[in-house]
Design a protein around this motif. Structure first.
Motif, PDB file in Angstrom:
ATOM      1  N   LEU A   2      -9.650   0.848   1.950  1.00 47.78           N
ATOM      2  CA  LEU A   2     -10.424   2.036   2.395  1.00 47.78           C
ATOM      3  C   LEU A   2      -9.900   3.354   1.876  1.00 47.78           C
ATOM      4  O   LEU A   2     -10.715   4.400   1.586  1.00 47.78           O
ATOM      5  N   LYS A   3      -8.455   3.345   1.722  1.00 44.53           N
ATOM      6  CA  LYS A   3      -7.806   4.556   1.305  1.00 44.53           C
ATOM      7  C   LYS A   3      -8.459   5.067  -0.262  1.00 44.53           C
ATOM      8  O   LYS A   3      -8.844   6.041  -0.403  1.00 44.53           O
ATOM      9  N   LEU A 126      -9.004 -14.689   0.345  1.00 44.49           N
ATOM     10  CA  LEU A 126      -7.905 -14.375   1.108  1.00 44.49           C
ATOM     11  C   LEU A 126      -7.224 -12.941   1.101  1.00 44.49           C
ATOM     12  O   LEU A 126      -7.015 -12.136   2.102  1.00 44.49           O
ATOM     13  N   ASN A 127      -7.123 -12.484  -0.094  1.00 44.57           N
ATOM     14  CA  ASN A 127      -6.638 -11.105  -0.488  1.00 44.57           C
ATOM     15  C   ASN A 127      -7.554 -10.070  -0.100  1.00 44.57           C
ATOM     16  O   ASN A 127      -7.222  -9.153   0.649  1.00 44.57           O
ATOM     17  N   GLY A 128      -8.833 -10.367  -0.027  1.00 43.98           N
ATOM     18  CA  GLY A 128      -9.924  -9.445   0.560  1.00 43.98           C
ATOM     19  C   GLY A 128      -9.671  -9.276   2.007  1.00 43.98           C
ATOM     20  O   GLY A 128      -9.820  -8.213   2.559  1.00 43.98           O
ATOM     21  N   MET A 129      -9.560 -10.286   2.592  1.00 45.34           N
ATOM     22  CA  MET A 129      -9.572 -10.437   4.175  1.00 45.34           C
ATOM     23  C   MET A 129      -8.083  -9.837   4.518  1.00 45.34           C
ATOM     24  O   MET A 129      -8.065  -8.941   5.643  1.00 45.34           O
ATOM     25  N   ILE A 130      -7.012  -9.898   3.858  1.00 47.93           N
ATOM     26  CA  ILE A 130      -5.673  -9.025   4.107  1.00 47.93           C
ATOM     27  C   ILE A 130      -6.119  -7.659   3.748  1.00 47.93           C
ATOM     28  O   ILE A 130      -5.530  -7.040   5.066  1.00 47.93           O
ATOM     29  N   SER A 131      -6.856  -7.518   2.906  1.00 48.56           N
ATOM     30  CA  SER A 131      -6.952  -5.790   2.732  1.00 48.56           C
ATOM     31  C   SER A 131      -7.810  -5.428   3.669  1.00 48.56           C
ATOM     32  O   SER A 131      -7.651  -4.188   4.317  1.00 48.56           O
ATOM     33  N   ASN A 132      -8.897  -6.127   4.427  1.00 50.53           N
ATOM     34  CA  ASN A 132      -9.743  -5.621   5.341  1.00 50.53           C
ATOM     35  C   ASN A 132      -9.042  -5.516   6.616  1.00 50.53           C
ATOM     36  O   ASN A 132      -9.187  -4.743   7.536  1.00 50.53           O
ATOM     37  N   LYS A 134      -5.806  -4.780   6.689  1.00 51.09           N
ATOM     38  CA  LYS A 134      -4.843  -3.283   6.502  1.00 51.09           C
ATOM     39  C   LYS A 134      -5.956  -2.303   6.807  1.00 51.09           C
ATOM     40  O   LYS A 134      -5.621  -1.228   7.464  1.00 51.09           O
ATOM     41  N   ASP A 135      -7.252  -2.334   6.405  1.00 53.21           N
ATOM     42  CA  ASP A 135      -8.107  -1.287   6.729  1.00 53.21           C
ATOM     43  C   ASP A 135      -8.282  -1.074   8.364  1.00 53.21           C
ATOM     44  O   ASP A 135      -8.500   0.058   8.702  1.00 53.21           O
ATOM     45  N   ALA A 136      -8.386  -2.152   8.726  1.00 52.44           N
ATOM     46  CA  ALA A 136      -8.899  -2.089  10.194  1.00 52.44           C
ATOM     47  C   ALA A 136      -7.696  -1.721  11.084  1.00 52.44           C
ATOM     48  O   ALA A 136      -7.933  -0.767  11.943  1.00 52.44           O
ATOM     49  N   TRP A 137      -6.478  -2.007  10.695  1.00 45.71           N
ATOM     50  CA  TRP A 137      -5.155  -1.511  11.241  1.00 45.71           C
ATOM     51  C   TRP A 137      -5.137   0.191  10.995  1.00 45.71           C
ATOM     52  O   TRP A 137      -4.765   0.887  11.862  1.00 45.71           O
ATOM     53  N   GLY A 138      -5.533   0.508   9.686  1.00 45.72           N
ATOM     54  CA  GLY A 138      -5.417   1.832   9.383  1.00 45.72           C
ATOM     55  C   GLY A 138      -6.418   2.548  10.471  1.00 45.72           C
ATOM     56  O   GLY A 138      -5.969   3.874  10.765  1.00 45.72           O
ATOM     57  N   ILE A 139      -7.599   2.273  10.445  1.00 42.73           N
ATOM     58  CA  ILE A 139      -8.625   2.948  11.277  1.00 42.73           C
ATOM     59  C   ILE A 139      -8.213   2.959  12.688  1.00 42.73           C
ATOM     60  O   ILE A 139      -8.265   3.586  13.281  1.00 42.73           O
ATOM     61  N   PHE A 140      -7.509   1.529  13.372  1.00 45.35           N
ATOM     62  CA  PHE A 140      -7.119   1.837  14.493  1.00 45.35           C
ATOM     63  C   PHE A 140      -5.850   2.793  14.872  1.00 45.35           C
ATOM     64  O   PHE A 140      -6.107   3.398  15.777  1.00 45.35           O
ATOM     65  N   LEU A 141      -5.026   2.925  13.940  1.00 40.15           N
ATOM     66  CA  LEU A 141      -4.030   3.975  13.910  1.00 40.15           C
ATOM     67  C   LEU A 141      -4.606   5.472  13.877  1.00 40.15           C
ATOM     68  O   LEU A 141      -3.898   6.197  14.747  1.00 40.15           O
ATOM     69  N   ARG A 142      -5.467   5.618  13.332  1.00 39.88           N
ATOM     70  CA  ARG A 142      -6.037   6.890  13.232  1.00 39.88           C
ATOM     71  C   ARG A 142      -6.966   7.245  14.600  1.00 39.88           C
ATOM     72  O   ARG A 142      -7.023   8.346  15.038  1.00 39.88           O
ATOM     73  N   GLY A 143      -7.235   6.321  15.320  1.00 39.00           N
ATOM     74  CA  GLY A 143      -8.123   6.477  16.699  1.00 39.00           C
ATOM     75  C   GLY A 143      -7.072   6.026  17.800  1.00 39.00           C
ATOM     76  O   GLY A 143      -6.218   6.770  18.169  1.00 39.00           O
ATOM     77  N   GLU A 144      -7.408   4.962  18.538  1.00 37.15           N
ATOM     78  CA  GLU A 144      -7.027   4.578  19.915  1.00 37.15           C
ATOM     79  C   GLU A 144      -5.264   4.346  19.560  1.00 37.15           C
ATOM     80  O   GLU A 144      -4.418   4.270  20.350  1.00 37.15           O
ATOM     81  N   GLY A 145      -5.075   3.789  18.320  1.00 30.88           N
ATOM     82  CA  GLY A 145      -3.783   3.521  17.949  1.00 30.88           C
ATOM     83  C   GLY A 145      -2.736   4.497  17.804  1.00 30.88           C
ATOM     84  O   GLY A 145      -1.530   4.295  18.023  1.00 30.88           O
ATOM     85  N   ALA A 146      -3.332   5.798  17.878  1.00 30.30           N
ATOM     86  CA  ALA A 146      -2.195   7.077  17.862  1.00 30.30           C
ATOM     87  C   ALA A 146      -1.855   6.947  19.063  1.00 30.30           C
ATOM     88  O   ALA A 146      -0.353   7.229  19.165  1.00 30.30           O
ATOM     89  N   ARG A 147      -2.326   6.568  20.265  1.00 33.38           N
ATOM     90  CA  ARG A 147      -1.674   6.632  21.552  1.00 33.38           C
ATOM     91  C   ARG A 147      -0.741   5.551  21.617  1.00 33.38           C
ATOM     92  O   ARG A 147       0.389   5.935  22.247  1.00 33.38           O
TER      93      ARG A 147
END
Length: 188
Positions: A2-3, A126-132, A134-147
């Protein structure tokens, strides 16, 4: 990841692409880079952006696409129903416009094209799913994950205080009131 796509999108916008054109271009260039190597995406963005900005293909951009593993010369020859030499001359004379290049690259990623649907296929590996992930985690951290991060920082601060201040004071108190503990610790 994603980045990388975000960075590429910003670059295309800087070259004057509209938001809609950027989405379409990222899809095309992303599928091509999935075939030639994802490390080539910045090179493809640069060449494509330069063609867009200049409104025509030059020999320099044609060489950049070729060096990235994109058979643009071959596709343009088919598109113009001519040969590679004629395409090179047309490029030197400024006769190949941005829309011609865009059409050629899109044909590579359309149904039956050499790079059709490669990003989607890659995302299912598998590598693509791991990348996805990471992307999902990054998106989570930008939103609700920040809390969650703020809560975790508070929790860690409490643990640091416990280990640094409370636990030593507790052990000192036990040592002070229990001669047995002192004897036991002296033996060890």
């Amino acid at each position: 990841e994603l980045k990388d796509l975000e960075k590429s999108s910003k670059q295309l916008l800087a070259y004057g692409f509209t938001a809609q054109e950027t989405l379409k271009s990222i899809d095309v260039l992303g599928n091509i880079s999935a075939g030639v190597g994802t490390d080539k995406l910045p090179q493809l963005i640069l060449a494509f952006g330069q063609v867009h900005a200049a409104t025509k293909l030059t020999g320099a951009e044609l060489r950049q696409f070729s060096e990235a593993g994109v058979p643009l010369l071959e596709i343009l020859a088919k598109q113009f129903k001519t040969n590679a030499g004629a395409i090179q001359e047309m490029g030197k004379d400024g006769q190949i416009g941005f829309k011609d290049v865009e059409k050629a690259l899109t044909s590579l990623t359309s149904e039956g094209g050499k790079f059709n649907n490669l990003m989607d296929n890659q995302s299912k590996s598998l590598n693509g799913m791991i990348s996805n992930l990471k992307d999902a985690w990054g998106i989570f951290l930008r939103g609700e994950g920040a809390r969650l991060i703020e809560w975790a920082k508070s929790f860690v601060a409490v643990l640091i205080d416990l280990v640094s201040n409370k636990l030593p004071a507790f052990i000192a108190k036990i040592t002070e009131i229990s001669p047995e503990v002192q004897k036991e610790s002296a033996i060890k």
